[in-house]
Design a protein around this motif. Structure first.
Motif, PDB file in Angstrom:
ATOM      1  N   PHE A 123      12.321   8.644 -10.578  1.00  0.00           N
ATOM      2  CA  PHE A 123      12.044   9.595  -9.502  1.00  0.00           C
ATOM      3  C   PHE A 123      13.265  10.439  -9.110  1.00  0.00           C
ATOM      4  CE2 PHE A 123       8.294   6.914  -7.660  1.00  0.00           C
ATOM      5  CZ  PHE A 123       7.459   7.418  -8.644  1.00  0.00           C
ATOM      6  N   GLU A 124      14.437  10.016  -9.517  1.00  0.00           N
ATOM      7  CA  GLU A 124      15.650  10.786  -9.213  1.00  0.00           C
ATOM      8  C   GLU A 124      15.571  12.099 -10.020  1.00  0.00           C
ATOM      9  OE1 GLU A 124      19.290  12.418 -10.323  1.00  0.00           O
ATOM     10  OE2 GLU A 124      18.384  10.968 -11.707  1.00  0.00           O
ATOM     11  N   HIS A 141       3.631   8.289  -9.706  1.00  0.00           N
ATOM     12  CA  HIS A 141       2.573   7.304  -9.964  1.00  0.00           C
ATOM     13  C   HIS A 141       2.324   6.336  -8.797  1.00  0.00           C
ATOM     14  CE1 HIS A 141       0.525   5.225 -13.612  1.00  0.00           C
ATOM     15  NE2 HIS A 141      -0.123   4.936 -12.508  1.00  0.00           N
ATOM     16  N   TRP A 142       3.418   5.791  -8.238  1.00  0.00           N
ATOM     17  CA  TRP A 142       3.299   4.884  -7.076  1.00  0.00           C
ATOM     18  C   TRP A 142       4.510   5.114  -6.174  1.00  0.00           C
ATOM     19  CZ3 TRP A 142      -0.276   1.039  -5.771  1.00  0.00           C
ATOM     20  CH2 TRP A 142      -1.230   0.732  -6.752  1.00  0.00           C
ATOM     21  N   PRO A 143       4.314   5.009  -4.864  1.00  0.00           N
ATOM     22  CA  PRO A 143       5.489   5.043  -3.992  1.00  0.00           C
ATOM     23  C   PRO A 143       6.373   3.843  -4.329  1.00  0.00           C
ATOM     24  CG  PRO A 143       3.440   4.963  -2.698  1.00  0.00           C
ATOM     25  CD  PRO A 143       3.066   4.761  -4.128  1.00  0.00           C
ATOM     26  N   SER A 144       7.681   3.973  -4.120  1.00  0.00           N
ATOM     27  CA  SER A 144       8.554   2.834  -4.420  1.00  0.00           C
ATOM     28  C   SER A 144       9.853   2.988  -3.648  1.00  0.00           C
ATOM     29  CB  SER A 144       8.858   2.773  -5.915  1.00  0.00           C
ATOM     30  OG  SER A 144       9.691   3.861  -6.247  1.00  0.00           O
ATOM     31  N   ASP A 145      10.674   1.945  -3.674  1.00  0.00           N
ATOM     32  CA  ASP A 145      11.921   1.959  -2.905  1.00  0.00           C
ATOM     33  C   ASP A 145      12.886   3.034  -3.390  1.00  0.00           C
ATOM     34  OD1 ASP A 145      10.947  -0.072  -1.438  1.00  0.00           O
ATOM     35  OD2 ASP A 145      12.027  -1.666  -2.504  1.00  0.00           O
ATOM     36  N   ASP A 146      12.809   3.396  -4.674  1.00  0.00           N
ATOM     37  CA  ASP A 146      13.767   4.376  -5.190  1.00  0.00           C
ATOM     38  C   ASP A 146      13.310   5.816  -4.952  1.00  0.00           C
ATOM     39  OD1 ASP A 146      11.715   4.494  -7.115  1.00  0.00           O
ATOM     40  OD2 ASP A 146      13.094   5.041  -8.708  1.00  0.00           O
ATOM     41  N   LEU A 147      12.235   5.995  -4.198  1.00  0.00           N
ATOM     42  CA  LEU A 147      11.699   7.346  -4.012  1.00  0.00           C
ATOM     43  C   LEU A 147      12.358   8.059  -2.837  1.00  0.00           C
ATOM     44  CD1 LEU A 147       9.595   9.568  -4.628  1.00  0.00           C
ATOM     45  CD2 LEU A 147       8.009   8.364  -3.114  1.00  0.00           C
ATOM     46  N   ASP A 163     -12.280  -1.833   1.140  1.00  0.00           N
ATOM     47  CA  ASP A 163     -11.059  -2.530   0.797  1.00  0.00           C
ATOM     48  C   ASP A 163     -11.233  -3.669  -0.203  1.00  0.00           C
ATOM     49  OD1 ASP A 163      -8.378  -2.499   0.816  1.00  0.00           O
ATOM     50  OD2 ASP A 163      -8.160  -3.808   2.559  1.00  0.00           O
ATOM     51  N   ARG A 164     -11.973  -3.405  -1.250  1.00  0.00           N
ATOM     52  CA  ARG A 164     -11.977  -4.366  -2.357  1.00  0.00           C
ATOM     53  C   ARG A 164     -11.203  -3.739  -3.495  1.00  0.00           C
ATOM     54  NH1 ARG A 164     -17.664  -6.530  -3.760  1.00  0.00           N
ATOM     55  NH2 ARG A 164     -18.702  -5.825  -1.891  1.00  0.00           N
ATOM     56  N   ARG A 165      -9.885  -3.740  -3.317  1.00  0.00           N
ATOM     57  CA  ARG A 165      -9.009  -3.111  -4.314  1.00  0.00           C
ATOM     58  C   ARG A 165      -8.929  -3.947  -5.567  1.00  0.00           C
ATOM     59  NH1 ARG A 165      -3.505  -0.731  -1.803  1.00  0.00           N
ATOM     60  NH2 ARG A 165      -3.160  -0.317  -3.987  1.00  0.00           N
ATOM     61  N   ARG A 166      -8.779  -3.262  -6.681  1.00  0.00           N
ATOM     62  CA  ARG A 166      -8.631  -3.952  -7.966  1.00  0.00           C
ATOM     63  C   ARG A 166      -7.206  -3.840  -8.489  1.00  0.00           C
ATOM     64  NH1 ARG A 166     -12.902  -6.865  -8.648  1.00  0.00           N
ATOM     65  NH2 ARG A 166     -14.621  -5.907  -7.560  1.00  0.00           N
ATOM     66  N   THR A 167      -6.488  -2.786  -8.087  1.00  0.00           N
ATOM     67  CA  THR A 167      -5.201  -2.493  -8.716  1.00  0.00           C
ATOM     68  C   THR A 167      -4.054  -2.598  -7.724  1.00  0.00           C
ATOM     69  OG1 THR A 167      -6.350  -0.938 -10.137  1.00  0.00           O
ATOM     70  CG2 THR A 167      -3.960  -0.753 -10.076  1.00  0.00           C
ATOM     71  N   ASP A 168      -3.070  -3.401  -8.023  1.00  0.00           N
ATOM     72  CA  ASP A 168      -1.837  -3.438  -7.252  1.00  0.00           C
ATOM     73  C   ASP A 168      -0.723  -3.947  -8.163  1.00  0.00           C
ATOM     74  OD1 ASP A 168       0.272  -3.672  -5.593  1.00  0.00           O
ATOM     75  OD2 ASP A 168      -0.738  -4.902  -4.092  1.00  0.00           O
ATOM     76  N   PRO A 169       0.099  -3.016  -8.696  1.00  0.00           N
ATOM     77  CA  PRO A 169       1.079  -3.437  -9.689  1.00  0.00           C
ATOM     78  C   PRO A 169       2.190  -4.286  -9.088  1.00  0.00           C
ATOM     79  CG  PRO A 169       1.484  -1.167  -9.101  1.00  0.00           C
ATOM     80  CD  PRO A 169       0.243  -1.588  -8.372  1.00  0.00           C
ATOM     81  N   TRP A 170       2.316  -4.255  -7.746  1.00  0.00           N
ATOM     82  CA  TRP A 170       3.409  -5.024  -7.138  1.00  0.00           C
ATOM     83  C   TRP A 170       2.930  -6.415  -6.722  1.00  0.00           C
ATOM     84  CZ3 TRP A 170       6.150  -1.627  -9.123  1.00  0.00           C
ATOM     85  CH2 TRP A 170       6.044  -0.279  -8.829  1.00  0.00           C
ATOM     86  N   ALA A 171       1.625  -6.707  -6.879  1.00  0.00           N
ATOM     87  CA  ALA A 171       1.107  -7.999  -6.415  1.00  0.00           C
ATOM     88  C   ALA A 171       1.537  -9.127  -7.340  1.00  0.00           C
ATOM     89  CB  ALA A 171      -0.402  -7.961  -6.335  1.00  0.00           C
TER      90      ALA A 171
END
Ligand code: NAP
Length: 272
Positions: free
Chosen positions: A85-86, A112-118, A264-272
């Motif tokens: 993201f930089e 793609h996803w919010p993140s700490d480095d954004l 709120d029946r999410r299927r996708t969470d890459p940080w989970a």
């Protein structure tokens, strides 16, 4: 101004016309991916979704080339993964995607996803510069909500927010905001990753129309203003079925029944 054309097949966002039914390519790899993209374009899809993290941009590019469809007639999306993201990294990643996709421009580039480095101003600023150079046509975000999404909308001409959206996870407030601020809500996992097939309400409605549960799910999504959907399918049969969603109508009551599902029946969470 946002308008939906009479046939519902496309939506105009910020002056650009986008086919509302796209083809998702997550988990498609190698020759299967090349063939899936070529076949999707032959069926009639003109909106293709990939991402750097899917590691299939080269194959998506080959599928585009093999189809013989004019590049100008295709709306192509890819996404930058956190870690890139930089400013300088984002530029290098985009140039790499252009090479992999073998195209001179990307229609829509997403964070793609919010993140700490954004650092939002930097990432969006880098994307605006790429747009001004003609390397991308539009910029947007994915998996952005609430305050962060509003911040992004205030900083740059965000064209889309790509989010998980299907009959088990409605997002009426986001759709309302999209209409108000002229951006597209792109529904990913529109078939709830295949789970809509086991949904009793959808099955009842589908049987009444002589359609499949997936077609009903997609039609319910595309009946919402500013929404596009990008189902993924490995087989020609599924791809063709998912494309046939404009030749029947859901009643207002059917739409309301589908919209009343638990949220709120999410299927996708890459940080989970
Ligand atoms: P999806 O499109 O909701 O569902 C795909 C699943 O449904 C596959 O198992 C597929 O099986 C099955 N299917 C497709 N058509 C069918 C049909 N007509 N009848 C029965 N089953 C059918 O899920 P998804 O792949 O998660 O989401 C779609 C696209 O959204 C992805 O490919 C990707 O491009 C994008 N996405 C983006 C994000 C993001 O963070 N931005 C996250 C997830 C996904 P077969 O493959 O066997 O046909």
């Amino acid at each position: 101004m946002t308008t939906i054309d009479a046939s519902m097949r496309s939506v105009e966002i910020q002056g650009t016309t986008v086919p509302r039914l796209g083809f998702g390519t997550w988990q498609l790899r190698g020759r299967d991916c090349v063939e899936a993209v070529r076949d999707a374009l032959e069926i009639g899809y003109r909106h293709i979704d990939t991402a750097r993290i899917y590691r299939n941009e080269t194959e998506v590019g080959r599928g585009l080339a093999a189809s013989g469809v004019d590049r100008a007639d295709i709306f192509l999306t890819t996404k930058i993964w956190p870690g890139d993201f930089e400013r300088a990294r984002l530029r290098a990643a985009t140039e790499d995607s252009l090479r992999s996709l073998a195209t001179e421009y990307i229609d829509l580039l997403l964070l793609h996803w919010p993140s700490d480095d954004l650092v939002l101003e930097d990432a969006l600023g880098a994307m605006v510069a790429l747009r001004d150079e003609g390397k991308i046509r539009h910029l947007g975000v994915s998996n952005f909500f609430d305050g962060l999404l509003r911040q992004a909308l205030d900083l740059a001409p965000v064209f889309t927010d790509q989010v998980e959206l299907h009959p088990h996870l409605g997002r009426p407030k986001l759709v309302e905001l999209a209409l108000e601020r002229d951006f597209m809500v792109t529904a990913y996992s529109p078939l709830a990753q295949g789970k809509v097939a086991r949904d009793g309400t959808l099955r009842e409605i589908a049987e009444a129309h002589g359609n499949s549960t997936g077609q009903v799910a997609l039609r319910w999504l595309l009946d919402q203003p500013n929404v596009s959907a990008i189902p993924k399918a490995s087989s020609h049969e599924h791809r063709a079925e998912n494309f046939e969603v404009f030749d029947f109508d859901l009643t207002a009551e059917e739409r309301a029944r589908i919209g009343a599902r638990p949220e709120d029946r999410r299927r996708t969470d890459p940080w989970a």
